[in-house]
Design a protein around this motif. Sequence first.
Motif, PDB file in Angstrom:
ATOM      1  N   ILE A 239       0.840  -1.177   0.081  1.00 50.66           N
ATOM      2  CA  ILE A 239      -0.175   0.143  -0.028  1.00 50.66           C
ATOM      3  C   ILE A 239       0.932   1.328   0.025  1.00 50.66           C
ATOM      4  CG2 ILE A 239      -2.022   1.218   1.383  1.00 50.66           C
ATOM      5  CD1 ILE A 239      -1.210  -2.358   2.137  1.00 50.66           C
ATOM      6  N   GLU A 240       0.656   2.101  -0.848  1.00 45.29           N
ATOM      7  CA  GLU A 240       1.671   3.215  -1.106  1.00 45.29           C
ATOM      8  C   GLU A 240       0.829   4.512  -1.600  1.00 45.29           C
ATOM      9  OE1 GLU A 240       5.884   4.526  -3.688  1.00 45.29           O
ATOM     10  OE2 GLU A 240       4.517   2.345  -4.032  1.00 45.29           O
ATOM     11  N   ASP A 241       1.346   5.706  -1.153  1.00 46.90           N
ATOM     12  CA  ASP A 241       0.587   6.857  -1.376  1.00 46.90           C
ATOM     13  C   ASP A 241       1.660   7.975  -1.775  1.00 46.90           C
ATOM     14  OD1 ASP A 241       1.410   8.587   0.885  1.00 46.90           O
ATOM     15  OD2 ASP A 241       0.609   6.895   1.949  1.00 46.90           O
ATOM     16  N   ASP A 242       1.087   8.975  -2.262  1.00 41.51           N
ATOM     17  CA  ASP A 242       2.099  10.084  -2.609  1.00 41.51           C
ATOM     18  C   ASP A 242       1.908  11.419  -1.856  1.00 41.51           C
ATOM     19  OD1 ASP A 242      -0.468  10.697  -3.432  1.00 41.51           O
ATOM     20  OD2 ASP A 242       0.227  11.609  -5.477  1.00 41.51           O
ATOM     21  N   GLY A 243       1.557  10.953  -0.438  1.00 41.80           N
ATOM     22  CA  GLY A 243       1.616  12.133   0.565  1.00 41.80           C
ATOM     23  C   GLY A 243       2.763  12.521   1.227  1.00 41.80           C
ATOM     24  N   ILE A 244       2.615  13.042   2.193  1.00 41.74           N
ATOM     25  CA  ILE A 244       3.495  13.972   3.002  1.00 41.74           C
ATOM     26  C   ILE A 244       4.671  12.771   3.661  1.00 41.74           C
ATOM     27  CG2 ILE A 244       2.074  15.908   3.735  1.00 41.74           C
ATOM     28  CD1 ILE A 244       1.844  14.685   6.304  1.00 41.74           C
ATOM     29  N   GLY A 245       4.116  11.488   3.740  1.00 43.79           N
ATOM     30  CA  GLY A 245       5.257  10.491   4.332  1.00 43.79           C
ATOM     31  C   GLY A 245       5.068  10.594   5.961  1.00 43.79           C
TER      32      GLY A 245
ATOM     33  N   SER B 245       7.320   9.522   9.373  1.00 43.29           N
ATOM     34  CA  SER B 245       8.909   9.134  10.232  1.00 43.29           C
ATOM     35  C   SER B 245       9.168   7.578  10.007  1.00 43.29           C
ATOM     36  CB  SER B 245       9.194   9.682  11.395  1.00 43.29           C
ATOM     37  OG  SER B 245       8.371   9.126  12.527  1.00 43.29           O
ATOM     38  N   ARG B 246      10.521   7.318  10.315  1.00 40.59           N
ATOM     39  CA  ARG B 246      10.997   5.877  10.091  1.00 40.59           C
ATOM     40  C   ARG B 246      10.395   5.129  11.219  1.00 40.59           C
ATOM     41  NH1 ARG B 246      15.488   3.483   7.732  1.00 40.59           N
ATOM     42  NH2 ARG B 246      16.132   1.563   8.965  1.00 40.59           N
ATOM     43  N   GLY B 247       9.677   3.728  10.806  1.00 37.61           N
ATOM     44  CA  GLY B 247       8.962   3.133  11.525  1.00 37.61           C
ATOM     45  C   GLY B 247       7.522   3.310  12.052  1.00 37.61           C
ATOM     46  N   GLY B 248       7.202   4.628  11.582  1.00 44.01           N
ATOM     47  CA  GLY B 248       5.829   5.132  11.577  1.00 44.01           C
ATOM     48  C   GLY B 248       5.322   5.461  13.097  1.00 44.01           C
ATOM     49  N   GLU B 249       6.047   5.297  13.979  1.00 43.09           N
ATOM     50  CA  GLU B 249       5.643   5.412  15.196  1.00 43.09           C
ATOM     51  C   GLU B 249       5.245   6.932  15.820  1.00 43.09           C
ATOM     52  OE1 GLU B 249       4.738   2.864  16.935  1.00 43.09           O
ATOM     53  OE2 GLU B 249       5.774   1.519  15.592  1.00 43.09           O
TER      54      GLU B 249
ATOM     55  N   GLU C  81       6.655  -4.044   6.744  1.00 45.15           N
ATOM     56  CA  GLU C  81       8.008  -3.249   6.513  1.00 45.15           C
ATOM     57  C   GLU C  81       7.277  -1.687   6.016  1.00 45.15           C
ATOM     58  OE1 GLU C  81       9.948  -5.039   3.514  1.00 45.15           O
ATOM     59  OE2 GLU C  81      10.469  -7.000   4.704  1.00 45.15           O
ATOM     60  N   ILE C  82       7.937  -0.977   6.729  1.00 48.15           N
ATOM     61  CA  ILE C  82       7.241   0.636   6.330  1.00 48.15           C
ATOM     62  C   ILE C  82       8.497   1.585   5.723  1.00 48.15           C
ATOM     63  CG2 ILE C  82       6.598   2.601   7.248  1.00 48.15           C
ATOM     64  CD1 ILE C  82       5.501   0.836   9.527  1.00 48.15           C
ATOM     65  N   ASP C  83       8.172   2.053   4.712  1.00 49.67           N
ATOM     66  CA  ASP C  83       9.219   2.966   3.824  1.00 49.67           C
ATOM     67  C   ASP C  83       8.412   4.466   4.070  1.00 49.67           C
ATOM     68  OD1 ASP C  83      10.682   4.557   2.655  1.00 49.67           O
ATOM     69  OD2 ASP C  83      10.859   3.532   0.772  1.00 49.67           O
ATOM     70  N   GLY C  84       8.904   5.655   4.803  1.00 53.30           N
ATOM     71  CA  GLY C  84       8.090   6.592   4.940  1.00 53.30           C
ATOM     72  C   GLY C  84       9.067   7.694   4.237  1.00 53.30           C
ATOM     73  N   SER C  85       9.780   7.563   3.507  1.00 54.13           N
ATOM     74  CA  SER C  85      10.846   8.719   2.851  1.00 54.13           C
ATOM     75  C   SER C  85      10.202   9.466   1.908  1.00 54.13           C
ATOM     76  CB  SER C  85      12.209   7.913   2.250  1.00 54.13           C
ATOM     77  OG  SER C  85      11.753   7.192   1.392  1.00 54.13           O
ATOM     78  N   THR C  86       9.595   8.956   0.720  1.00 55.01           N
ATOM     79  CA  THR C  86       8.849   9.673  -0.032  1.00 55.01           C
ATOM     80  C   THR C  86       7.414   9.206  -0.253  1.00 55.01           C
ATOM     81  OG1 THR C  86       9.578   8.244  -1.774  1.00 55.01           O
ATOM     82  CG2 THR C  86      10.746  10.328  -1.637  1.00 55.01           C
ATOM     83  N   GLY C  87       6.591   9.942   0.380  1.00 54.45           N
ATOM     84  CA  GLY C  87       5.151   9.172   0.655  1.00 54.45           C
ATOM     85  C   GLY C  87       5.335   8.354   1.750  1.00 54.45           C
ATOM     86  N   THR C  88       4.321   7.073   1.710  1.00 52.12           N
ATOM     87  CA  THR C  88       4.574   6.230   2.452  1.00 52.12           C
ATOM     88  C   THR C  88       4.086   4.699   1.815  1.00 52.12           C
ATOM     89  OG1 THR C  88       3.630   7.551   4.486  1.00 52.12           O
ATOM     90  CG2 THR C  88       3.486   5.247   4.950  1.00 52.12           C
TER      91      THR C  88
END
Length: 376
Positions: free
Chosen positions: A318-324, A326-330, A352-359
């Motif tokens: 699941i991916e979006d083009d939003g603001i993203g 932080s690392r881990g999403g906590e 697994e979470i990647d919040g660098s560009t979007g989420t």
Amino acid sequence: MESWYSIFPKNKWISIYVWVIFCLLPFFFIFRSSSRLEIGVGILILLLFFLSYMFSFKSKSGLVYMWISFEMVINIAMTLLFGYVYLSLFTAFFIGNIRNPVGFFIMYGLHIAFTIGSIVAGFFIEIDLFLPQVHFILITVIGVVLLPFNLYNRNKREKLEGQLETAKERISELIIFEERQRIARDLHDTLGQKLSLIGLKSDLAGKLIAIDPSTAKKEMLDIRQTASSALKEVRELVSDMRATKLEEELQRIRQIIKAAEMELIIQGDPAFANMPPIVENVLSMCLKEAVTNVVKHSFGKRCYISFEQTANDFVIKIEDDGIGISRGGESLPGNGLQGMRERLEFVNGSIEIDGSTGTKLTILVPVIMTHIMERD
């Protein structure tokens, strides 16, 4: 504390500005009089009316009927002295908000009788004052007759709808509670004895493994058979429950994304092969939670969902083009990531979470779960 504008009768067809006009219009009728004494009396009566209206609005006991009666007397005085009958609409709207049926019908009947009686008396006392506004007077009388009754019925209907909604929520809670109780009983009856037996046989096998290996081996085989039987019963129990399917959840997600005015892009087939119902149920709940987070927190325009089945894992991205995030999403409160992790741990899954560009969230559940359940 009530807001000042709450004193004005609220109605979706009548603007507050109309009620302001009704507040200012009596001064025109009062200042038409040539005598300063009459003007002073008129202003005093008008101030007394609005004071009594304010007190009746704030009263929470039987005093409200006293203030309404006082308003009726002032309406009669304004009608007979100045030909102004329109304050009766204020009283009519307030009477419509009385919840007690007996109190409502008594005040409703008295208000109609006093309003019509004062108008008829006014025509006999000074017809020139009432004849030019006879059309508006007729509209006012219709309003005094219809508005309280319509408002009373509407409030009564809204109350019944609220009670019905509360009853539905209570029934839903009871159904959920009863279902939980049933599942708890079934799990206790299904697993309780077998797990106790497995524990006892495990202890026995541990003691016998050094002194009597053949008997210990036999006990371990019994443990294996008991575990397989328990797993089979759990699988049957889960199959009886109504599990949420990915395809059904995807339909609801389309509605959520459309309501959020976002674009949804789907890749892959959500109909995974040989997926156990319990795994599909967990993935459906996690997918719903992830998309809800996208709608609430991403501030993006697009949402991408992909389904993939590899040799080792069921994979949903699941991916979006939003603001993203932080690392881990906590750092994002209320995102439900902890709940997703707990659900996935139940089926040996991970996130697994990647919040660098979007989420970007990647959900993985091992396919080996299917093979284990099929073998058992």
